[in-house]
Design a protein around this motif. Structure first.
Motif, PDB file in Angstrom:
ATOM      1  N   ALA A  52       0.825  -0.828  -0.245  1.00 37.49           N
ATOM      2  CA  ALA A  52      -0.033   0.376  -0.345  1.00 37.49           C
ATOM      3  C   ALA A  52       0.839   1.134  -0.178  1.00 37.49           C
ATOM      4  N   LYS A  53       1.964   0.887   0.734  1.00 40.03           N
ATOM      5  CA  LYS A  53       3.069   1.851   0.605  1.00 40.03           C
ATOM      6  C   LYS A  53       3.606   2.637  -0.710  1.00 40.03           C
ATOM      7  N   LEU A  54       3.618   1.413  -1.640  1.00 36.40           N
ATOM      8  CA  LEU A  54       3.852   2.494  -3.513  1.00 36.40           C
ATOM      9  C   LEU A  54       3.138   3.475  -3.484  1.00 36.40           C
ATOM     10  N   GLN A  55       1.270   3.530  -2.967  1.00 32.91           N
ATOM     11  CA  GLN A  55       0.794   4.631  -3.901  1.00 32.91           C
ATOM     12  C   GLN A  55       0.167   5.099  -2.289  1.00 32.91           C
ATOM     13  N   MET A  56       0.084   4.825  -0.919  1.00 31.60           N
ATOM     14  CA  MET A  56      -0.394   5.793   0.252  1.00 31.60           C
ATOM     15  C   MET A  56       0.414   6.583   0.506  1.00 31.60           C
ATOM     16  N   LEU A  57       1.457   7.014   0.457  1.00 28.48           N
ATOM     17  CA  LEU A  57       3.014   7.867   0.800  1.00 28.48           C
ATOM     18  C   LEU A  57       2.657   9.251   0.400  1.00 28.48           C
ATOM     19  N   ALA A  58       2.332   9.016  -1.726  1.00 25.59           N
ATOM     20  CA  ALA A  58       2.038  10.099  -2.014  1.00 25.59           C
ATOM     21  C   ALA A  58       0.576  10.904  -2.518  1.00 25.59           C
ATOM     22  N   ASP A  59      -0.667   9.436  -2.242  1.00 21.72           N
ATOM     23  CA  ASP A  59      -1.718  10.361  -1.287  1.00 21.72           C
ATOM     24  C   ASP A  59      -1.996  11.013  -0.348  1.00 21.72           C
ATOM     25  N   LEU A  60      -1.144  10.330   0.913  1.00 20.46           N
ATOM     26  CA  LEU A  60      -1.622  10.990   2.323  1.00 20.46           C
ATOM     27  C   LEU A  60      -0.673  11.583   2.755  1.00 20.46           C
ATOM     28  N   ALA A 108       5.882 -17.555   3.658  1.00 22.04           N
ATOM     29  CA  ALA A 108       6.320 -17.903   2.419  1.00 22.04           C
ATOM     30  C   ALA A 108       5.206 -17.626   1.550  1.00 22.04           C
ATOM     31  N   LEU A 109       4.063 -18.603   1.999  1.00 26.53           N
ATOM     32  CA  LEU A 109       2.982 -18.595   1.175  1.00 26.53           C
ATOM     33  C   LEU A 109       2.208 -17.156   1.236  1.00 26.53           C
ATOM     34  N   ALA A 110       1.968 -16.450   2.196  1.00 27.74           N
ATOM     35  CA  ALA A 110       1.233 -15.576   1.885  1.00 27.74           C
ATOM     36  C   ALA A 110       2.049 -14.697   1.074  1.00 27.74           C
ATOM     37  N   GLY A 111       3.428 -13.891   1.048  1.00 31.08           N
ATOM     38  CA  GLY A 111       4.428 -13.390  -0.077  1.00 31.08           C
ATOM     39  C   GLY A 111       4.178 -13.843  -1.872  1.00 31.08           C
ATOM     40  N   VAL A 112       3.855 -15.214  -1.786  1.00 31.07           N
ATOM     41  CA  VAL A 112       3.398 -15.816  -3.204  1.00 31.07           C
ATOM     42  C   VAL A 112       2.414 -14.670  -3.549  1.00 31.07           C
ATOM     43  N   ILE A 113       1.002 -15.242  -2.333  1.00 32.52           N
ATOM     44  CA  ILE A 113      -0.643 -14.913  -2.765  1.00 32.52           C
ATOM     45  C   ILE A 113      -0.400 -13.246  -2.440  1.00 32.52           C
ATOM     46  N   GLY A 114       0.110 -12.566  -1.600  1.00 30.22           N
ATOM     47  CA  GLY A 114      -0.359 -11.218  -1.149  1.00 30.22           C
ATOM     48  C   GLY A 114       0.336 -10.765  -2.311  1.00 30.22           C
ATOM     49  N   GLY A 115       1.668 -10.834  -2.851  1.00 28.69           N
ATOM     50  CA  GLY A 115       2.360 -10.035  -3.580  1.00 28.69           C
ATOM     51  C   GLY A 115       1.453  -9.388  -4.891  1.00 28.69           C
ATOM     52  N   PRO A 116       1.261 -10.174  -5.963  1.00 30.57           N
ATOM     53  CA  PRO A 116       0.573 -10.114  -6.887  1.00 30.57           C
ATOM     54  C   PRO A 116      -0.564  -9.778  -6.902  1.00 30.57           C
ATOM     55  N   LEU A 117      -1.343 -10.146  -4.907  1.00 30.64           N
ATOM     56  CA  LEU A 117      -2.816  -9.338  -5.079  1.00 30.64           C
ATOM     57  C   LEU A 117      -2.564  -8.659  -4.819  1.00 30.64           C
ATOM     58  N   ALA A 118      -1.970  -7.761  -4.142  1.00 23.79           N
ATOM     59  CA  ALA A 118      -2.521  -6.820  -3.930  1.00 23.79           C
ATOM     60  C   ALA A 118      -1.619  -5.502  -4.427  1.00 23.79           C
ATOM     61  N   GLY A 119      -0.619  -6.322  -5.788  1.00 22.71           N
ATOM     62  CA  GLY A 119      -0.364  -5.161  -6.824  1.00 22.71           C
ATOM     63  C   GLY A 119      -1.411  -5.160  -7.977  1.00 22.71           C
ATOM     64  N   ALA A 120      -2.045  -6.429  -8.152  1.00 24.64           N
ATOM     65  CA  ALA A 120      -3.066  -6.599  -9.215  1.00 24.64           C
ATOM     66  C   ALA A 120      -4.732  -5.425  -7.851  1.00 24.64           C
ATOM     67  N   VAL A 157      12.799  -3.588  -3.919  1.00 22.76           N
ATOM     68  CA  VAL A 157      12.723  -3.781  -5.788  1.00 22.76           C
ATOM     69  C   VAL A 157      12.476  -2.796  -5.897  1.00 22.76           C
ATOM     70  N   ARG A 158      12.056  -1.966  -5.888  1.00 23.73           N
ATOM     71  CA  ARG A 158      11.157  -0.358  -6.735  1.00 23.73           C
ATOM     72  C   ARG A 158      13.195  -0.054  -7.026  1.00 23.73           C
ATOM     73  N   GLU A 159      13.960  -0.208  -5.955  1.00 24.05           N
ATOM     74  CA  GLU A 159      14.741   1.008  -5.913  1.00 24.05           C
ATOM     75  C   GLU A 159      16.000  -0.041  -6.936  1.00 24.05           C
ATOM     76  N   ALA A 160      16.018  -1.092  -7.310  1.00 26.02           N
ATOM     77  CA  ALA A 160      16.425  -1.871  -7.677  1.00 26.02           C
ATOM     78  C   ALA A 160      16.113  -1.669  -9.153  1.00 26.02           C
ATOM     79  N   LEU A 216       1.909  -4.506  -9.652  1.00 30.06           N
ATOM     80  CA  LEU A 216       2.038  -5.749  -9.860  1.00 30.06           C
ATOM     81  C   LEU A 216       3.289  -6.350 -10.437  1.00 30.06           C
ATOM     82  N   THR A 217       5.125  -5.886 -11.313  1.00 29.47           N
ATOM     83  CA  THR A 217       5.714  -6.898 -11.061  1.00 29.47           C
ATOM     84  C   THR A 217       6.332  -7.242  -9.885  1.00 29.47           C
ATOM     85  N   ILE A 218       6.265  -6.159  -8.873  1.00 27.47           N
ATOM     86  CA  ILE A 218       6.951  -6.338  -7.505  1.00 27.47           C
ATOM     87  C   ILE A 218       6.446  -7.205  -6.831  1.00 27.47           C
TER      88      ILE A 218
END
Length: 458
Positions: free
Chosen positions: A51-59, A163-175, A281-284, A290-292
């Motif tokens: 959420a930080k990827l959008q939230m910081l700029a919005d708030l 770890a499975l949460a990372g597998v699911i949560g990353g693409p889910l949050a990005g989508a 990952v973004r700094e890299a 979604l890619t992140i």
């Protein structure tokens, strides 16, 4: 074979087939459900990193505000974890875990309405209060169902859910952030909190009807299986010998505080990777949410495999020190390398991040074998919760420091190097405080069975 001989056998030697079948049924009954809850917990805890990827700029929040808000979760966690685990010991896991799950889901949904730093801090603190006790509570709960020689593998399976949460949560949050942004006038990050919080609220109600507190109450086992498991747990308790049961004595035990120091080192790295992984990952060089998400999904998939395999090998070898310390050292080395690679190579940065996640996560389930060697009963409830809650204060310090240093230096590298040094110290602490496992006793020669009496049949 005599009961004494049975107790002396090394793990898995001569265990009855019926007992193995009972543990298989227990595993299939409990582990998928508990892992599902842990996935929900982990997603609702760490979705702030995406959420930080959008939230910081919005708030208009700064990196320091984000770091404090991400970490303040662990202050609430610290204050309420021991009381929660003691409550579990008295009223049972079913009601305790149901309460925890419902409340953290409701708090996650409320996060979508944050507009100020104060509101952000308050809800993150409350999320820590509500989640407190779940992780150490499940660890304690599983000790009611499995003997010592089976626990590292079971802990590894359960903890691999993060770890499975990372597998699911990353693409889910990005989508969600990409596809739902602007729907109903809400930003993508607001939809993340809403969509990911509702399942936890529902899961709280399901928990009340699904979990069973102790093996003796498990009507889904046969009478024979219940008796075998209860007897096997009694055998394990007898084999471990005297352990501390008093709560206050366990809190004064130097070994508890040594375990806290070890786990603090590991949690420092785990928290930094969790809350700043998307930023790294973004700094890299990867900017699309979604890619992140997919990059972190692959990294956490590898981390989950590492947890399971390391826990399995630890059980089979009967060794915990190296199986905890070496992965932590590997994770530390990869984090230090990541600090050099982030500004240089996107591809190598992703590889280093993946190795860091695998090493750090693989150390965690084996670590929890150590406290069970000297704590039992209410002391285990208090001791495990104390270890987890105090060590997880690193979860406050690491994100706060990472956010401050990121803002101060303009790069995540300095924070990564400090985190790597802290995690690397875990190996030193383990070798200083944790004694080697005693060698497994030799299997005694089989006893000559006495002739069975002849019974006359009329």
């Amino acid at each position: 074979m005599s009961q004494t001989a049975r107790t002396a056998l090394p793990p898995y030697v001569g265990l009855p087939t019926d007992l193995d079948a009972a543990y298989r049924r227990i595993t299939w009954r409990l582990l998928p459900f508990l892992m599902g809850l842990w996935i929900l917990s982990w997603i609702d805890r760490v979705n702030i990193g995406f959420a930080k990827l959008q939230m910081l700029a919005d708030l208009k929040f700064s990196e320091t505000v984000y770091g404090i808000g991400a970490g303040i979760f662990f202050l609430g966690y610290f204050l309420c974890e021991v009381p929660s685990n003691l409550l579990l010991e008295h009223i049972g896991a079913r009601r305790t875990i149901a309460r925890i799950t419902f409340l953290w889901g409701a708090c996650c949904v409320a996060m979508m309405f944050v507009t100020t730093p104060a509101g952000f801090y308050a809800l993150r603190f409350l999320l820590g209060v509500f989640e407190a006790g779940f992780y150490p509570g499940v660890i304690l709960f599983l000790t009611y169902w499995y003997p010592t020689e089976r626990r590292a593998r079971v802990f590894g399976l359960f903890m691999s859910a993060s770890a499975l949460a990372g597998v699911i949560g990353g693409p889910l949050a990005g989508a969600i952030m990409t596809g739902m942004d602007g729907v109903n006038g809400w930003a993508g990050w607001q939809w993340v909190f809403l969509i990911e919080g509702i399942p936890s609220i529902l899961a709280g109600f399901v928990t009340l009807f699904y979990l069973t507190d102790r093996p003796a109450k498990a009507l889904w086992l046969t009478d024979t299986q219940r008796a075998l498991v209860v007897a096997d747990l009694a055998r394990d308790a007898a084999a471990l010998g005297p352990r501390e049961h008093r709560i206050l004595a366990s809190l004064k035990d130097a070994r508890v505080w040594q375990c806290i120091a070890i786990f603090f080192s590991i949690v420092t790295a785990n928290s930094a990777l969790t809350f700043f992984g998307p930023s790294v990952v973004r700094e890299a060089g990867f900017t699309d949410p979604l890619t992140i998400g997919w990059i972190l999904s692959g990294a956490y998939l590898c981390g989950g495999a590492g947890m399971i395999l390391n826990g399995l090998h630890s059980d089979r070898s009967g060794e915990a020190r190296l199986h905890c310390g070496v992965p932590a050292l590997v994770g530390a080395a990869a984090i230090a390398l990541l600090g050099f690679l982030v500004p240089v190579s996107p591809a190598l940065s992703v590889v280093a991040l993946t190795v860091a996640i695998v090493g750090t996560m693989s150390a965690i389930p084996v670590f929890w074998q150590i406290p069970g060697r000297f704590l039992a009963g209410s002391a285990a409830a208090a001791g495990i919760a104390l270890i987890n809650s105090v060590a997880n204060l690193a979860g406050f310090g690491a994100p706060a420091a990472m956010g401050f240093l990121r803002e101060l230096t303009g790069s995540v590298s300095t924070g990564l190097w400090i985190v790597a040094a802290v995690e690397g110290f875990a190996l030193v602490l383990i070798f200083s405080f944790v004694p080697p496992e005693p060698p497994a006793p030799e299997t005694p020669a089989p006893e000559t069975p006495a002739p069975e009496p002849r019974i006359a049949v009329a």
